[in-house]
Design a protein around this motif. Structure first.
Motif, mmCIF file in Angstrom:
data_model
loop_
_atom_site.group_PDB
_atom_site.id
_atom_site.type_symbol
_atom_site.label_atom_id
_atom_site.label_comp_id
_atom_site.label_asym_id
_atom_site.label_seq_id
_atom_site.Cartn_x
_atom_site.Cartn_y
_atom_site.Cartn_z
ATOM 1 N N SER A 62 0.848 -1.188 0.000
ATOM 2 C CA SER A 62 0.000 0.000 0.000
ATOM 3 C C SER A 62 0.879 1.232 0.000
ATOM 4 C CB SER A 62 -0.913 0.003 1.227
ATOM 5 O OG SER A 62 -0.173 0.350 2.380
ATOM 6 N N ALA A 63 0.241 2.371 -0.240
ATOM 7 C CA ALA A 63 0.993 3.627 -0.212
ATOM 8 C C ALA A 63 1.588 3.870 1.167
ATOM 9 C CB ALA A 63 0.079 4.786 -0.613
ATOM 10 N N LEU A 64 0.878 3.470 2.215
ATOM 11 C CA LEU A 64 1.375 3.699 3.568
ATOM 12 C C LEU A 64 2.621 2.878 3.859
ATOM 13 C CD1 LEU A 64 -1.986 3.827 5.551
ATOM 14 C CD2 LEU A 64 -0.647 5.732 4.643
ATOM 15 N N VAL A 82 6.532 11.553 -7.130
ATOM 16 C CA VAL A 82 6.201 11.058 -5.792
ATOM 17 C C VAL A 82 4.824 11.528 -5.327
ATOM 18 C CG1 VAL A 82 7.173 12.963 -4.425
ATOM 19 C CG2 VAL A 82 7.232 10.630 -3.516
ATOM 20 N N TYR A 83 4.290 12.588 -5.931
ATOM 21 C CA TYR A 83 3.041 13.187 -5.444
ATOM 22 C C TYR A 83 1.853 12.215 -5.481
ATOM 23 C CZ TYR A 83 1.226 17.742 -3.873
ATOM 24 O OH TYR A 83 0.750 18.781 -3.111
ATOM 25 N N PRO A 84 1.693 11.389 -6.533
ATOM 26 C CA PRO A 84 0.561 10.448 -6.509
ATOM 27 C C PRO A 84 0.572 9.521 -5.298
ATOM 28 C CG PRO A 84 1.452 10.606 -8.725
ATOM 29 C CD PRO A 84 2.409 11.341 -7.824
ATOM 30 N N THR A 85 1.751 9.097 -4.880
ATOM 31 C CA THR A 85 1.842 8.213 -3.714
ATOM 32 C C THR A 85 1.419 8.946 -2.445
ATOM 33 O OG1 THR A 85 3.617 6.937 -4.740
ATOM 34 C CG2 THR A 85 3.387 6.766 -2.348
ATOM 35 N N ILE A 86 1.787 10.217 -2.325
ATOM 36 C CA ILE A 86 1.379 10.993 -1.155
ATOM 37 C C ILE A 86 -0.142 11.143 -1.118
ATOM 38 C CG2 ILE A 86 1.626 13.200 0.039
ATOM 39 C CD1 ILE A 86 4.380 13.485 -1.277
ATOM 40 N N CYS A 87 -0.738 11.403 -2.286
ATOM 41 C CA CYS A 87 -2.200 11.492 -2.345
ATOM 42 C C CYS A 87 -2.843 10.151 -2.003
ATOM 43 C CB CYS A 87 -2.639 11.953 -3.731
ATOM 44 S SG CYS A 87 -2.187 13.666 -4.110
ATOM 45 N N ALA A 88 -2.224 9.065 -2.452
ATOM 46 C CA ALA A 88 -2.744 7.732 -2.135
ATOM 47 C C ALA A 88 -2.685 7.467 -0.632
ATOM 48 C CB ALA A 88 -1.963 6.664 -2.894
ATOM 49 N N MET A 89 -1.667 8.006 0.034
ATOM 50 C CA MET A 89 -1.586 7.857 1.490
ATOM 51 C C MET A 89 -2.815 8.485 2.152
ATOM 52 S SD MET A 89 2.419 8.763 2.175
ATOM 53 C CE MET A 89 3.748 7.773 1.469
ATOM 54 N N GLY A 90 -3.154 9.683 1.722
ATOM 55 C CA GLY A 90 -4.335 10.341 2.279
ATOM 56 C C GLY A 90 -5.593 9.536 2.032
#
Length: 445
Positions: free
Chosen positions: A21-23, A197-205
């Motif tokens: 997962s993104a997390l 990297v930004y898509p992964t940060i959004c996926a974390m949210g």
């Protein structure tokens, strides 16, 4: 560009492929630091000269004192600098051969990129050291961070500006200009590495929201909206992330008045008990690797015997998605935020939508630098910030609502959406997709 992709970036790619997962991709602090510094190195060495050329500034001077940092300087400090030190002065000066000098008028080097050039034995006064560089470089324009419209570009405090102008020789006074557009350009423009990297940060949210709004964490008749809010805050801390604003959770239900949605913007009720049949709305954002997210989604608490969202609510949500499509279709380079707002609202009205658009840039800050595309209480345009044009390689939180009459409830329901996206050469795209439906609690599938 290739030299930037070190072992760190190979390990990031490996981690991305094999993470569940993104997390799972959240980096240890030391590796975050290395990533931030690599991005900063590229931005200062490659991106900043391009932006200075575009905006026509010969020299950019940024001045801050410890714990009273210019918002721009905060984004230029290396990862191990958690604040300015004493008085820190950064100078970026373009040369005729196209190169750029990067100087710190400070007792220390600012990371590996800006060499400290204040020799206290030669210039006991820090301002004298700065003036010597100005006289030696003789710039035609000297940009400094003051702005009437953009707080993020207005970081030069009064006392520092006053002290500087007292020391600056008179022949340079009329060369001092606002660096507003350069400051905004620096803050709003995303580099290739940030875009990757930004898509992964959004996926974390998104993943955190899916955890929070689940049958495992919400019991109807027991759990309150504040319980969910504080669970989100705690979860973010446990993951080693940050929130840049306090989340909100609000409720729309069939027996509420038509204007209950306004509480999301003003006097939102606190600590309401979540009941079956409630439509829950959340506003939530995280900060990671110096980038921010801002996301709003909806969840429906199933009644006994229900297996899906009532059709009227589902149709209302589809109208929210359609309004998003109308807005982002109007993203065109060079159009101002006010022009985009006007064109999108006119198109939405022509299609019969009852709509409101209040979209903002996102990046180093949650409410970031760049064109404001409406405010929830200013649908006729926003003077100043709304007049700034759209540029490529910039990110936005697509924030809006569409109001729809829901027959099952006999009232108007507002679908308030917010998702983060990128505008570049390929047009606009959501960084981690967008919600295409109201999620049920418990999940029906």
């Amino acid at each position: 560009m290739k030299r930037i992709f070190s072992t760190l970036f190979l390990s990031l790619a490996f981690l991305s492929i094999y993470a569940q997962s993104a997390l799972d991709q959240i980096l240890p602090v030391r590796e975050r630091s290395a990533f931030i510094d690599k991005v900063l190195e590229y931005r200062i060495d490659s991106l900043l000269p391009e932006l200075m050329d575009r905006e026509g500034l010969d020299m950019w001077i940024i001045i801050s004192r410890e714990y009273n940092e210019d918002p721009v300087m905060e984004t230029m400090l290396p990862s191990q600098w958690l604040s300015a030190r004493r008085r820190t002065i950064l100078v970026f000066s373009r040369n005729e051969d196209g190169s750029m000098d990067k100087i710190a008028i400070a007792r220390y080097n600012v990371g590996k990129l800006l060499k400290g050039e204040w020799n206290i034995d030669v210039y006991p006064n820090q301002w004298d050291a700065l003036i010597e560089i100005i006289e030696r470089k003789d710039p035609k324009t000297i940009g400094m961070d003051f702005s009437e419209d953009f707080g993020l570009a207005d970081g030069l405090v009064y006392s520092e500006q006053k002290a500087f102008m007292v020391k600056l020789p008179a022949q340079y006074h009329d060369r001092v200009v606002s660096a507003e557009r350069l400051a905004i350009a620096w803050l709003e423009t995303r580099s290739r590495m940030e875009i990757e990297v930004y898509p992964t940060i959004c996926a974390m949210g998104h993943e955190i929201l899916q955890e929070a709004f689940s049958a495992g964490h919400i019991t109807p008749g027991v759990t309150t909206t504040d319980d969910v809010i504080w669970w989100l805050r705690q979860r973010v801390v446990e993951l080693g992330l940050q929130t840049w604003f306090h989340p909100s959770v609000s409720i729309q239900r069939s027996n509420m008045g038509d204007n209950a949605f306004l509480r999301s913007f003003a006097n939102r009720a606190e600590d309401e008990i979540i009941q079956k049949g409630d439509l829950l709305h959340v506003d939530f954002g995280i900060s990671y690797l110096r980038l921010n997210t801002d996301q709003q989604q909806h969840f429906y608490m199933l009644r006994d015997g229900e297996t899906e969202v009532p059709k009227g609510l589902a149709d209302a949500f589809k109208n929210g998605n359609k309004l998003q499509d109308i807005l982002v279709k109007n993203f065109v380079s060079g159009k101002s935020g006010n022009e985009i707002l006007k064109d999108a609202l006119e198109e939405a009205k022509g299609q019969g939508f009852q709509a409101s658009i209040y979209t903002h840039p996102i990046g180093f800050h949650g409410h970031a630098a760049g064109p404001t595309i409406g405010l929830w209480d200013q649908q006729g345009g926003v003077a100043g910030k709304g007049d700034y044009p759209l540029f490529k390689n910039t990110c936005y939180s697509i924030e809006l609502f569409a109001a729809t009459e829901v027959d099952e409830w006999g009232k108007i329901v507002r679908i308030m959406l917010e998702e983060d996206g990128l505008y570049d050469d390929e047009g606009f795209r959501f960084l981690d997709g967008r919600a295409e439906e109201i999620y049920t609690i418990p999940r029906a599938r």
